[in-house]
Design a protein around this motif. Structure first.
Motif, PDB file in Angstrom:
ATOM      1  N   GLN A 115      -2.157   3.724  10.772  1.00  0.00           N
ATOM      2  CA  GLN A 115      -2.053   4.826   9.660  1.00  0.00           C
ATOM      3  C   GLN A 115      -1.200   5.583  10.518  1.00  0.00           C
ATOM      4  O   GLN A 115      -1.369   5.859  11.714  1.00  0.00           O
ATOM      5  CB  GLN A 115      -2.527   4.905   9.069  1.00  0.00           C
ATOM      6  CG  GLN A 115      -1.969   5.911   7.979  1.00  0.00           C
ATOM      7  CD  GLN A 115      -3.788   5.961   7.075  1.00  0.00           C
ATOM      8  OE1 GLN A 115      -5.074   5.326   7.137  1.00  0.00           O
ATOM      9  NE2 GLN A 115      -3.863   6.192   5.916  1.00  0.00           N
TER      10      GLN A 115
ATOM     11  N   ASP B   3      -1.502   8.925  15.438  1.00  0.00           N
ATOM     12  CA  ASP B   3      -2.203   7.657  13.818  1.00  0.00           C
ATOM     13  C   ASP B   3      -2.514   7.088  15.261  1.00  0.00           C
ATOM     14  O   ASP B   3      -3.790   7.333  15.898  1.00  0.00           O
ATOM     15  CB  ASP B   3      -0.396   6.431  14.575  1.00  0.00           C
ATOM     16  CG  ASP B   3      -0.126   5.308  16.313  1.00  0.00           C
ATOM     17  OD1 ASP B   3       0.825   6.129  17.028  1.00  0.00           O
ATOM     18  OD2 ASP B   3      -1.406   6.059  17.208  1.00  0.00           O
TER      19      ASP B   3
ATOM     20  N   GLU C 147       0.446  -0.770   0.320  1.00  0.00           N
ATOM     21  CA  GLU C 147      -0.225  -0.303  -0.144  1.00  0.00           C
ATOM     22  C   GLU C 147       0.748   0.916   0.002  1.00  0.00           C
ATOM     23  O   GLU C 147       0.471   2.501  -0.720  1.00  0.00           O
ATOM     24  CB  GLU C 147      -1.238   0.096   1.103  1.00  0.00           C
ATOM     25  CG  GLU C 147      -0.319   0.028   2.582  1.00  0.00           C
ATOM     26  CD  GLU C 147       0.046  -1.404   3.007  1.00  0.00           C
ATOM     27  OE1 GLU C 147      -0.273  -1.557   4.709  1.00  0.00           O
ATOM     28  OE2 GLU C 147       0.422  -1.961   2.380  1.00  0.00           O
TER      29      GLU C 147
ATOM     30  N   SER D 263      -3.592  -2.133  10.942  1.00  0.00           N
ATOM     31  CA  SER D 263      -2.812  -1.988  10.010  1.00  0.00           C
ATOM     32  C   SER D 263      -2.024  -0.662  10.892  1.00  0.00           C
ATOM     33  O   SER D 263      -3.668   0.415  11.295  1.00  0.00           O
ATOM     34  CB  SER D 263      -2.379  -1.515   8.786  1.00  0.00           C
ATOM     35  OG  SER D 263      -2.206  -3.227   8.400  1.00  0.00           O
TER      36      SER D 263
ATOM     37  N   TYR E 219       1.268   4.272   5.839  1.00  0.00           N
ATOM     38  CA  TYR E 219       1.760   3.494   6.819  1.00  0.00           C
ATOM     39  C   TYR E 219       2.321   3.377   7.425  1.00  0.00           C
ATOM     40  O   TYR E 219       2.681   2.084   8.714  1.00  0.00           O
ATOM     41  CB  TYR E 219       1.146   2.382   5.580  1.00  0.00           C
ATOM     42  CG  TYR E 219       0.179   2.252   5.345  1.00  0.00           C
ATOM     43  CD1 TYR E 219      -1.173   2.217   6.951  1.00  0.00           C
ATOM     44  CD2 TYR E 219      -0.879   2.502   4.416  1.00  0.00           C
ATOM     45  CE1 TYR E 219      -2.822   1.276   6.296  1.00  0.00           C
ATOM     46  CE2 TYR E 219      -2.401   2.753   3.894  1.00  0.00           C
ATOM     47  CZ  TYR E 219      -2.867   1.848   5.122  1.00  0.00           C
ATOM     48  OH  TYR E 219      -3.789   1.812   4.717  1.00  0.00           O
ATOM     49  N   THR E 220       3.629   4.455   7.386  1.00  0.00           N
ATOM     50  CA  THR E 220       5.707   4.501   7.927  1.00  0.00           C
ATOM     51  C   THR E 220       5.460   5.347   8.339  1.00  0.00           C
ATOM     52  O   THR E 220       4.554   7.064   7.716  1.00  0.00           O
ATOM     53  CB  THR E 220       6.153   3.932   7.284  1.00  0.00           C
ATOM     54  OG1 THR E 220       6.703   4.861   6.237  1.00  0.00           O
ATOM     55  CG2 THR E 220       6.302   2.701   7.254  1.00  0.00           C
TER      56      THR E 220
END
Length: 248
Positions: free
Chosen positions: A210, A202, A90, A208, A228-229
């Motif tokens: 985000q 976050d 992604e 997951s 996502y990081t």
């Protein structure tokens, strides 16, 4: 009657004046078929600087179509990349989509398909508008018009076949590493401005995490970005800040 009331109105090329016939032919060349409702496309090419008030006091410009086109374009580009790169994560897909729909990229695409010759703008105030913003907004509004005039599936084929595959080199986009964070920091140093990056929050999404990053310029927030990081979120926020500040 506003443009909304004209959506179902079919247009005949032979009943048009010279100006409308020019627009009709240009649209036919761009989308590959005759427009059904010319009024929507006329509105899409009407910049806010030349907007006129209707009887209800509302200024009719391409801003609402721009909003619609932005959403349609983002969805179609996301679907296109999802199918084209089935084994990419992604983060990769988000990054490439962001590059494709950036203001600079859309501004270039707008000129490549000829919208720069059709957009109506107050020439006395033209220098007050960024060309990237002016033409980038125009292509989003045009896509909104195509969507309303021809429907989603036609619009999807138009974007994929006549824009993405015709005017974009995806491999070059992928191989070009744009470090927006470094670019923004370098600009801030030259301009003696203070730029800071922070992870404002976050959130968990589908198991997951985000991240949402924020860019502060002289302690004032100017953009946010997602990823996502933490690195991807900061790059997204930096990209949006570069667009807002018109940093090449």
């Amino acid at each position: 009657m506003s443009w909304i009331g004209k959506i179902a109105t079919k247009v005949s090329k032979f009943s048009l004046n010279k100006s409308d016939k020019r627009l009709y032919n240009a649209i036919k060349r761009i989308i590959g078929t005759s427009p059904t409702n010319l009024a929507i496309y006329k509105l899409a090419m009407q910049h806010t600087s030349v907007a006129k008030e209707n009887k209800d006091g509302f200024k009719e410009s391409n801003e609402r179509l721009e909003y619609l086109g932005d959403a349609v374009l983002g969805s179609i580009v996301a679907h296109f990349l999802f199918k084209r790169y089935p084994y990419k994560n992604e983060g990769f897909l988000t990054d490439i989509r962001s590059r494709i729909v950036s203001r600079a990229s859309l501004g270039d695409l707008s000129k490549k398909i000829g919208l720069d010759e059709l957009i109506e703008v107050d020439t006395k105030r033209k220098n007050a508008y960024s060309h990237k913003s002016l033409y980038g907004d125009a292509i989003e509004a045009f896509i909104g018009a195509v969507y309303l005039d021809k429907g989603f599936y036609f619009c999807q084929k138009f974007i994929v076949n006549r824009i993405l595959l015709t005017h974009l080199d995806l491999q070059t986009i992928i191989e070009t590493d744009k470090n927006y964070k470094s670019k923004l920091i370098e600009w801030a140093q030259k301009e003696s401005r203070n730029v800071q990056f922070s992870i404002s929050k976050d959130k968990a999404e589908n198991n997951s995490r985000q991240f949402v990053a924020q860019v502060l310029l002289d302690e004032n927030p100017i953009s946010t970005g997602n990823g996502y990081t933490k690195k991807n979120a900061q790059q997204d926020a930096a990209r949006r800040a570069c667009e807002a500040l018109e940093i090449e």
